[in-house]
Design a protein around this motif. Structure first.
Motif, PDB file in Angstrom:
ATOM      1  N   HIS A   4       0.832  -1.218   0.000  1.00  0.00           N
ATOM      2  CA  HIS A   4       0.000   0.000   0.000  1.00  0.00           C
ATOM      3  C   HIS A   4       0.859   1.258   0.000  1.00  0.00           C
ATOM      4  N   ASN A   5       1.930   1.268   0.788  1.00  0.00           N
ATOM      5  CA  ASN A   5       2.723   2.483   0.975  1.00  0.00           C
ATOM      6  C   ASN A   5       3.688   2.779  -0.163  1.00  0.00           C
ATOM      7  N   GLY A   6       4.112   1.739  -0.888  1.00  0.00           N
ATOM      8  CA  GLY A   6       5.057   1.990  -1.975  1.00  0.00           C
ATOM      9  C   GLY A   6       6.500   1.837  -1.535  1.00  0.00           C
ATOM     10  N   PRO A   7       7.408   2.644  -2.099  1.00  0.00           N
ATOM     11  CA  PRO A   7       8.845   2.477  -1.840  1.00  0.00           C
ATOM     12  C   PRO A   7       9.158   2.507  -0.354  1.00  0.00           C
ATOM     13  N   PRO A   8      10.239   1.818   0.039  1.00  0.00           N
ATOM     14  CA  PRO A   8      10.604   1.780   1.470  1.00  0.00           C
ATOM     15  C   PRO A   8      10.950   3.164   1.991  1.00  0.00           C
ATOM     16  N   PRO A   9      10.828   3.367   3.303  1.00  0.00           N
ATOM     17  CA  PRO A   9      11.033   4.691   3.884  1.00  0.00           C
ATOM     18  C   PRO A   9      12.489   5.115   3.887  1.00  0.00           C
ATOM     19  N   LEU A  10      12.678   6.409   3.971  1.00  0.00           N
ATOM     20  CA  LEU A  10      14.013   6.977   4.090  1.00  0.00           C
ATOM     21  C   LEU A  10      14.320   7.286   5.554  1.00  0.00           C
ATOM     22  N   ASN A  11      15.384   7.872   5.768  1.00  0.00           N
ATOM     23  CA  ASN A  11      16.278   7.967   6.904  1.00  0.00           C
ATOM     24  C   ASN A  11      15.756   8.922   7.963  1.00  0.00           C
ATOM     25  N   THR A  12      16.299   9.006   9.083  1.00  0.00           N
ATOM     26  CA  THR A  12      17.640   8.918   9.630  1.00  0.00           C
ATOM     27  C   THR A  12      17.502   8.639  11.102  1.00  0.00           C
ATOM     28  N   THR A  13      18.426   7.962  11.757  1.00  0.00           N
ATOM     29  CA  THR A  13      18.405   7.830  13.208  1.00  0.00           C
ATOM     30  C   THR A  13      19.316   8.878  13.838  1.00  0.00           C
ATOM     31  N   LEU A  14      18.772   9.588  14.823  1.00  0.00           N
ATOM     32  CA  LEU A  14      19.520  10.621  15.539  1.00  0.00           C
ATOM     33  C   LEU A  14      19.585  10.256  17.018  1.00  0.00           C
ATOM     34  N   ALA A  15      20.629  10.724  17.692  1.00  0.00           N
ATOM     35  CA  ALA A  15      20.724  10.494  19.139  1.00  0.00           C
ATOM     36  C   ALA A  15      21.466  11.645  19.799  1.00  0.00           C
ATOM     37  N   VAL A  16      21.110  11.880  21.046  1.00  0.00           N
ATOM     38  CA  VAL A  16      21.868  12.763  21.933  1.00  0.00           C
ATOM     39  C   VAL A  16      22.282  11.919  23.119  1.00  0.00           C
ATOM     40  N   VAL A  17      23.578  11.827  23.369  1.00  0.00           N
ATOM     41  CA  VAL A  17      24.116  11.119  24.525  1.00  0.00           C
ATOM     42  C   VAL A  17      24.693  12.166  25.468  1.00  0.00           C
TER      43      VAL A  17
ATOM     44  N   GLY B  95      -0.862   9.656   3.793  1.00  0.00           N
ATOM     45  CA  GLY B  95       0.481   9.344   3.307  1.00  0.00           C
ATOM     46  C   GLY B  95       0.894   7.900   3.489  1.00  0.00           C
ATOM     47  N   GLY B  96       0.121   7.116   4.233  1.00  0.00           N
ATOM     48  CA  GLY B  96       0.494   5.721   4.404  1.00  0.00           C
ATOM     49  C   GLY B  96      -0.093   5.092   5.645  1.00  0.00           C
ATOM     50  N   ILE B  97       0.099   3.779   5.748  1.00  0.00           N
ATOM     51  CA  ILE B  97      -0.311   2.995   6.903  1.00  0.00           C
ATOM     52  C   ILE B  97       0.969   2.532   7.603  1.00  0.00           C
ATOM     53  N   PHE B  98       1.129   2.936   8.860  1.00  0.00           N
ATOM     54  CA  PHE B  98       2.385   2.693   9.560  1.00  0.00           C
ATOM     55  C   PHE B  98       2.108   1.918  10.857  1.00  0.00           C
ATOM     56  N   PRO B  99       2.233   0.584  10.826  1.00  0.00           N
ATOM     57  CA  PRO B  99       1.948  -0.216  12.020  1.00  0.00           C
ATOM     58  C   PRO B  99       3.051  -0.072  13.064  1.00  0.00           C
ATOM     59  N   SER B 100       2.693  -0.320  14.311  1.00  0.00           N
ATOM     60  CA  SER B 100       3.669  -0.284  15.391  1.00  0.00           C
ATOM     61  C   SER B 100       4.123  -1.697  15.728  1.00  0.00           C
ATOM     62  N   TYR B 101       5.287  -1.782  16.350  1.00  0.00           N
ATOM     63  CA  TYR B 101       5.791  -3.098  16.751  1.00  0.00           C
ATOM     64  C   TYR B 101       4.860  -3.731  17.776  1.00  0.00           C
ATOM     65  N   VAL B 102       4.454  -2.974  18.785  1.00  0.00           N
ATOM     66  CA  VAL B 102       3.576  -3.518  19.822  1.00  0.00           C
ATOM     67  C   VAL B 102       2.230  -3.901  19.240  1.00  0.00           C
ATOM     68  N   GLY B 103       1.740  -3.141  18.252  1.00  0.00           N
ATOM     69  CA  GLY B 103       0.468  -3.468  17.628  1.00  0.00           C
ATOM     70  C   GLY B 103       0.482  -4.812  16.927  1.00  0.00           C
ATOM     71  N   LEU B 104       1.652  -5.201  16.405  1.00  0.00           N
ATOM     72  CA  LEU B 104       1.746  -6.477  15.687  1.00  0.00           C
ATOM     73  C   LEU B 104       2.220  -7.630  16.583  1.00  0.00           C
ATOM     74  N   TYR B 105       3.078  -7.320  17.548  1.00  0.00           N
ATOM     75  CA  TYR B 105       3.677  -8.378  18.351  1.00  0.00           C
ATOM     76  C   TYR B 105       3.259  -8.356  19.815  1.00  0.00           C
ATOM     77  N   GLY B 106       2.641  -7.289  20.254  1.00  0.00           N
ATOM     78  CA  GLY B 106       2.324  -7.139  21.661  1.00  0.00           C
ATOM     79  C   GLY B 106       3.532  -6.634  22.437  1.00  0.00           C
ATOM     80  N   LYS B 107       3.281  -6.188  23.670  1.00  0.00           N
ATOM     81  CA  LYS B 107       4.356  -5.675  24.515  1.00  0.00           C
ATOM     82  C   LYS B 107       5.261  -6.825  24.930  1.00  0.00           C
ATOM     83  N   ARG B 108       6.566  -6.651  24.714  1.00  0.00           N
ATOM     84  CA  ARG B 108       7.483  -7.746  25.004  1.00  0.00           C
ATOM     85  C   ARG B 108       8.575  -7.277  25.941  1.00  0.00           C
TER      86      ARG B 108
END
Length: 357
Positions: A246-259, A344-357
């Motif tokens: 449904h969404n088409g091409p895979p998503p783009l970037n980026t992971t950011l962090a502040v340590v 713009g798309g359907i974006f499932p969550s990890y917990v929605g598909l697998y449950g809280k782990r």
């Protein structure tokens, strides 16, 4: 990754809340923009007045940043008053202008003249790609969004835990086919030094082991890994394939962090911490640091606690903790994310598909 211990004189230290704000003096604010084609936002990490020693390490091949050169240990600026993480790709870098204006109004920045108001706030910023995920490609953070985020940070009480999930710069974040977001974690070392991380998880790679459905970061948690049942994993895989079509091409970037840490670090030491903290990103996301990622880690050191000058390797425990905490922050971001469906798309969550782990 919280811990509690006694202080140097045996006094009990304040319990940690597993958040970047466990580093005394740091505050975090979000501006979240949803609805009407919007799915984006901005997050600001506000340092204590007078700033914090800062550094950065950029590993992705497609970064969107501003003022990162100022953080090079060879350059003039030693401390910064704030760091901005924002959606909107390169357009969203304008969010930092609102933070700069807010700081200038308060006389916070690098002093450049005889008058106390003669300051230039140096505000490093990095962006994630979330354009069009709410349905409107033109919806992105601007200076007003940045100002709203820094005002949100300034309103918080000391040690207020970071709000996680679909907020701020994580509002439109995706990791692989899953909804990403903001996560945070902290630890107090045996030395009494606090180290903490905040991550905005938004990667072209995946945070989920395709063979088991386990979050990669959970393999490094030190706890027993709860592997999803095969039928749960099979159903999650099927639903992900449907949303991908449904969404088409895979998503783009980026992971950011502040340590961040309350240790007293030089800019060179802070830059080393930024570099080793990327190891934590590589544990939680595979593949990582691709050409279409802009993976960036900022570090902040408030200097409240001195390193052991008699131990030339005293920095090592901070370096190791920084990497561990980035892994945990990304994992927490995945677990805190909520599913979203927009034009713009359907974006499932990890917990929605697998449950809280």
């Amino acid at each position: 990754m919280t811990s509690a211990s006694a202080g140097p004189a045996g006094a009990a230290l304040r319990p940690l809340s597993d958040s970047l704000t466990d580093v005394a003096g740091l505050r975090v604010g979000h501006a979240t923009r949803t609805g009407g084609g919007r799915l984006t936002g901005t997050t600001v990490v506000l340092a204590p007045e007078g700033g914090a020693v800062a550094a950065v390490d950029v590993r992705g091949g497609g970064p969107g940043t501003r003022e990162t050169d100022a953080l090079d240990p060879r350059n003039l600026v030693q401390r910064v008053e704030a760091v901005v993480l924002t959606g909107g790709s390169a357009y969203g870098l304008d969010a930092a202008s609102g933070v700069v204006a807010w700081l200038e109004e308060r006389g916070r920045g690098v002093r450049v003249g005889p008058d106390p108001t003669h300051v230039v706030p140096v505000v490093p910023v990095a962006c994630v790609f979330d354009l069009g995920r709410g349905g409107d490609f033109g919806a992105r953070p601007d200076a007003a969004t940045g100002r709203a985020a820094v005002e949100d940070a300034a309103r918080t009480e000391p040690f207020t835990p970071v709000v996680e999930g679909n907020v701020g710069a994580g509002t439109g974040a995706l990791v692989g086919r899953f909804k990403g977001g903001v996560g945070s974690a902290s630890v107090r070392l045996d030395s009494g030094i606090t180290v903490a991380a905040l991550a905005v998880a938004n990667a072209a790679g995946s945070a989920v082991d395709p063979g088991t459905g386990v979050l990669y970061g959970q393999y490094f948690s030190g706890q027993r890994v709860n592997v999803p049942a095969p039928e749960v994993h099979a159903e999650a895989t099927r639903r992900l394939a449907e949303t991908a079509a449904h969404n088409g091409p895979p998503p783009l970037n980026t992971t950011l962090a502040v340590v961040a840490t309350d240790a007293e670090l030089t800019k060179a030491q802070a830059q080393k911490l930024a570099g080793t903290s990327h190891d934590g990103m590589a544990r939680a996301v595979r593949p990582v640091h691709l050409l279409n990622d802009g993976d960036t880690v900022f570090t902040l050191a408030t200097g409240d606690r001195a390193l052991d000058t008699g131990n030339p390797l005293a920095l090592n425990e901070i370096l190791a903790a920084g990497a561990d905490l980035v892994t945990e922050a990304i994992t927490r971001a995945m677990l805190a994310a909520d599913p979203v469906e927009t034009p713009g798309g359907i974006f499932p969550s990890y917990v929605g598909l697998y449950g809280k782990r």
